[in-house]
Write a protein that holds these residues in place. Structure first.
Motif, PDB file in Angstrom:
ATOM      1  N   HIS A 216       0.822  -1.214   0.000  1.00 51.88           N
ATOM      2  CA  HIS A 216       0.000   0.000   0.000  1.00 51.88           C
ATOM      3  C   HIS A 216       0.858   1.266   0.000  1.00 51.88           C
ATOM      4  CE1 HIS A 216      -3.576  -2.404   0.547  1.00 51.88           C
ATOM      5  NE2 HIS A 216      -2.996  -3.006   1.545  1.00 51.88           N
ATOM      6  N   ASN A 217       1.876   1.299  -0.848  1.00 53.14           N
ATOM      7  CA  ASN A 217       2.757   2.451  -0.990  1.00 53.14           C
ATOM      8  C   ASN A 217       3.563   2.767   0.266  1.00 53.14           C
ATOM      9  OD1 ASN A 217       1.900   2.837  -3.655  1.00 53.14           O
ATOM     10  ND2 ASN A 217       0.116   3.966  -2.947  1.00 53.14           N
ATOM     11  N   ILE A 218       3.737   1.793   1.160  1.00 51.90           N
ATOM     12  CA  ILE A 218       4.574   1.955   2.336  1.00 51.90           C
ATOM     13  C   ILE A 218       5.674   0.916   2.254  1.00 51.90           C
ATOM     14  CG2 ILE A 218       4.691   1.815   4.855  1.00 51.90           C
ATOM     15  CD1 ILE A 218       1.738   2.509   4.943  1.00 51.90           C
ATOM     16  N   THR A 219       6.914   1.341   2.351  1.00 55.73           N
ATOM     17  CA  THR A 219       8.020   0.405   2.372  1.00 55.73           C
ATOM     18  C   THR A 219       8.221  -0.040   3.808  1.00 55.73           C
ATOM     19  OG1 THR A 219       9.048   1.474   0.478  1.00 55.73           O
ATOM     20  CG2 THR A 219      10.464   0.087   1.843  1.00 55.73           C
ATOM     21  N   LEU A 220       8.166  -1.359   4.030  1.00 52.60           N
ATOM     22  CA  LEU A 220       8.296  -1.900   5.366  1.00 52.60           C
ATOM     23  C   LEU A 220       9.738  -2.284   5.649  1.00 52.60           C
ATOM     24  CD1 LEU A 220       5.135  -4.195   5.467  1.00 52.60           C
ATOM     25  CD2 LEU A 220       5.356  -1.818   6.187  1.00 52.60           C
ATOM     26  N   LYS A 221      10.212  -1.922   6.816  1.00 54.25           N
ATOM     27  CA  LYS A 221      11.554  -2.238   7.261  1.00 54.25           C
ATOM     28  C   LYS A 221      11.670  -3.738   7.524  1.00 54.25           C
ATOM     29  CE  LYS A 221      14.558  -1.411  11.168  1.00 54.25           C
ATOM     30  NZ  LYS A 221      14.632  -0.890  12.506  1.00 54.25           N
ATOM     31  N   THR A 222      12.797  -4.316   7.174  1.00 61.14           N
ATOM     32  CA  THR A 222      13.068  -5.712   7.480  1.00 61.14           C
ATOM     33  C   THR A 222      13.490  -5.798   8.943  1.00 61.14           C
ATOM     34  OG1 THR A 222      13.787  -6.102   5.216  1.00 61.14           O
ATOM     35  CG2 THR A 222      14.471  -7.716   6.861  1.00 61.14           C
TER      36      THR A 222
ATOM     37  N   VAL B 104      13.345 -11.429  27.031  1.00 59.82           N
ATOM     38  CA  VAL B 104      12.627 -10.503  27.918  1.00 59.82           C
ATOM     39  C   VAL B 104      13.568  -9.374  28.313  1.00 59.82           C
ATOM     40  CG1 VAL B 104      11.467 -10.237  30.142  1.00 59.82           C
ATOM     41  CG2 VAL B 104      11.035 -12.266  28.741  1.00 59.82           C
ATOM     42  N   GLY B 105      13.083  -8.157  28.153  1.00 61.75           N
ATOM     43  CA  GLY B 105      13.875  -6.968  28.434  1.00 61.75           C
ATOM     44  C   GLY B 105      14.599  -6.414  27.218  1.00 61.75           C
ATOM     45  N   SER B 106      14.521  -7.131  26.105  1.00 64.06           N
ATOM     46  CA  SER B 106      15.228  -6.699  24.893  1.00 64.06           C
ATOM     47  C   SER B 106      14.529  -5.556  24.191  1.00 64.06           C
ATOM     48  CB  SER B 106      15.341  -7.862  23.898  1.00 64.06           C
ATOM     49  OG  SER B 106      16.117  -8.891  24.419  1.00 64.06           O
ATOM     50  N   ASP B 107      15.332  -4.604  23.738  1.00 66.54           N
ATOM     51  CA  ASP B 107      14.859  -3.503  22.900  1.00 66.54           C
ATOM     52  C   ASP B 107      14.845  -4.013  21.466  1.00 66.54           C
ATOM     53  OD1 ASP B 107      14.475  -1.174  21.414  1.00 66.54           O
ATOM     54  OD2 ASP B 107      16.097  -0.078  22.368  1.00 66.54           O
ATOM     55  N   LEU B 108      13.702  -3.905  20.800  1.00 63.41           N
ATOM     56  CA  LEU B 108      13.572  -4.372  19.420  1.00 63.41           C
ATOM     57  C   LEU B 108      13.871  -3.275  18.403  1.00 63.41           C
ATOM     58  CD1 LEU B 108      10.334  -6.511  19.838  1.00 63.41           C
ATOM     59  CD2 LEU B 108      12.711  -7.319  19.753  1.00 63.41           C
ATOM     60  N   GLY B 109      14.221  -2.099  18.885  1.00 59.32           N
ATOM     61  CA  GLY B 109      14.521  -0.993  17.980  1.00 59.32           C
ATOM     62  C   GLY B 109      13.272  -0.306  17.502  1.00 59.32           C
ATOM     63  N   SER B 110      13.397   0.368  16.373  1.00 56.78           N
ATOM     64  CA  SER B 110      12.269   1.129  15.838  1.00 56.78           C
ATOM     65  C   SER B 110      12.101   0.877  14.349  1.00 56.78           C
ATOM     66  CB  SER B 110      12.458   2.622  16.096  1.00 56.78           C
ATOM     67  OG  SER B 110      13.640   3.078  15.469  1.00 56.78           O
ATOM     68  N   THR B 111      10.901   1.168  13.879  1.00 55.35           N
ATOM     69  CA  THR B 111      10.578   1.030  12.462  1.00 55.35           C
ATOM     70  C   THR B 111      10.956   2.321  11.737  1.00 55.35           C
ATOM     71  OG1 THR B 111       8.370   1.983  12.650  1.00 55.35           O
ATOM     72  CG2 THR B 111       8.577  -0.390  13.079  1.00 55.35           C
TER      73      THR B 111
ATOM     74  N   LEU C 256      -1.919   0.768  14.268  1.00 58.63           N
ATOM     75  CA  LEU C 256      -0.599   0.788  13.636  1.00 58.63           C
ATOM     76  C   LEU C 256       0.359  -0.203  14.289  1.00 58.63           C
ATOM     77  CD1 LEU C 256      -0.188   4.615  12.989  1.00 58.63           C
ATOM     78  CD2 LEU C 256      -0.790   2.818  11.338  1.00 58.63           C
ATOM     79  N   ALA C 257       0.055  -0.648  15.508  1.00 60.98           N
ATOM     80  CA  ALA C 257       0.873  -1.692  16.141  1.00 60.98           C
ATOM     81  C   ALA C 257       0.916  -2.922  15.244  1.00 60.98           C
ATOM     82  CB  ALA C 257       0.324  -2.039  17.519  1.00 60.98           C
ATOM     83  N   ASN C 258      -0.177  -3.205  14.557  1.00 61.84           N
ATOM     84  CA  ASN C 258      -0.245  -4.352  13.649  1.00 61.84           C
ATOM     85  C   ASN C 258       0.643  -4.153  12.423  1.00 61.84           C
ATOM     86  OD1 ASN C 258      -1.540  -6.942  13.121  1.00 61.84           O
ATOM     87  ND2 ASN C 258      -2.442  -5.902  11.361  1.00 61.84           N
ATOM     88  N   LEU C 259       0.847  -2.913  12.012  1.00 63.44           N
ATOM     89  CA  LEU C 259       1.764  -2.603  10.920  1.00 63.44           C
ATOM     90  C   LEU C 259       3.211  -2.674  11.398  1.00 63.44           C
ATOM     91  CD1 LEU C 259       2.280  -1.444   8.003  1.00 63.44           C
ATOM     92  CD2 LEU C 259       2.114   0.820   9.060  1.00 63.44           C
ATOM     93  N   PHE C 260       3.448  -2.185  12.616  1.00 67.11           N
ATOM     94  CA  PHE C 260       4.815  -2.070  13.112  1.00 67.11           C
ATOM     95  C   PHE C 260       5.402  -3.374  13.644  1.00 67.11           C
ATOM     96  CE2 PHE C 260       3.662   2.585  14.073  1.00 67.11           C
ATOM     97  CZ  PHE C 260       4.082   3.002  12.816  1.00 67.11           C
ATOM     98  N   LEU C 261       4.601  -4.212  14.278  1.00 65.15           N
ATOM     99  CA  LEU C 261       5.140  -5.413  14.924  1.00 65.15           C
ATOM    100  C   LEU C 261       5.956  -6.295  13.974  1.00 65.15           C
ATOM    101  CD1 LEU C 261       5.397  -6.890  17.608  1.00 65.15           C
ATOM    102  CD2 LEU C 261       3.241  -8.042  17.105  1.00 65.15           C
ATOM    103  N   PRO C 262       5.455  -6.614  12.778  1.00 65.24           N
ATOM    104  CA  PRO C 262       6.271  -7.457  11.899  1.00 65.24           C
ATOM    105  C   PRO C 262       7.500  -6.742  11.326  1.00 65.24           C
ATOM    106  CG  PRO C 262       4.173  -6.934  10.856  1.00 65.24           C
ATOM    107  CD  PRO C 262       4.117  -6.394  12.245  1.00 65.24           C
TER     108      PRO C 262
END
Length: 163
Positions: A4-10, A25-32, A80-86
């Motif tokens: 949908h015209n959004i490039t998703l980060k790997t 547990v406790g790990s930072d997963l970074g950001s999109t 948007l959590a559903n967009l960001f989680l993967p």
């Protein structure tokens, strides 16, 4: 990956076992990457939910409203959590993963139209579940570029079953 015209980060974090999730547990997963919350996205969400309140869909009236512009629906920001989680985590050897629910949903700040937002993730809990699975809680913060507070903070809960 583009949708949908959004490039998703790997994602940079990949889990391949119950033990791997438990150890994270406790790990930072970074950001999109950042995405822009456009008026079109807000209007589409309003059409999907039937929530056409003027603070969301009437730019002229919203200029004189409490936020000075249209704002995204809280539930749009949450979705948007559903967009960001993967974009934050991926899985290998996963037989099945299911959305188990959410805890502690909060909306600390409004997301104004044309704001840029991104997801930041953290593994806040994990525990084994019956059937050789793991229940993992990932906190997603929907950060607003240039803002002190996020637009949404939600603890997402998933159940994962690996090969």
């Amino acid at each position: 990956m583009t949708t949908h015209n959004i490039t998703l980060k790997t994602p940079t974090t990949c889990f391949d076992s119950v033990a791997g999730v438990l150890a994270a547990v406790g790990s930072d997963l970074g950001s999109t990457d950042w995405i822009t919350v456009t008026q079109e996205r807000i209007n589409t969400f309003a059409d999907a939910t039937g929530d056409h309140q003027w603070i969301h869909v009437d730019p002229e009236r919203a200029k004189t409203g409490p936020f000075g512009a249209c704002v995204a629906h809280g539930y749009l920001t949450l979705s948007l959590a559903n967009l960001f989680l993967p974009q934050l985590v991926s899985y290998q050897r996963l037989k099945m993963g299911v959305n188990y629910g959410c805890d502690k949903v909060r909306f600390p700040a409004p997301v104004k139209v044309d704001s840029r937002v991104r997801g930041r993730g953290e593994v806040v809990a994990a525990e084994p579940v019956k059937g050789d699975g793991v229940q993992v809680t990932v906190r997603i913060s929907v950060e607003i570029e240039g803002a002190d507070k996020p637009g949404c903070v939600v603890d997402t809960i998933s159940r994962l079953y690996f090969e």
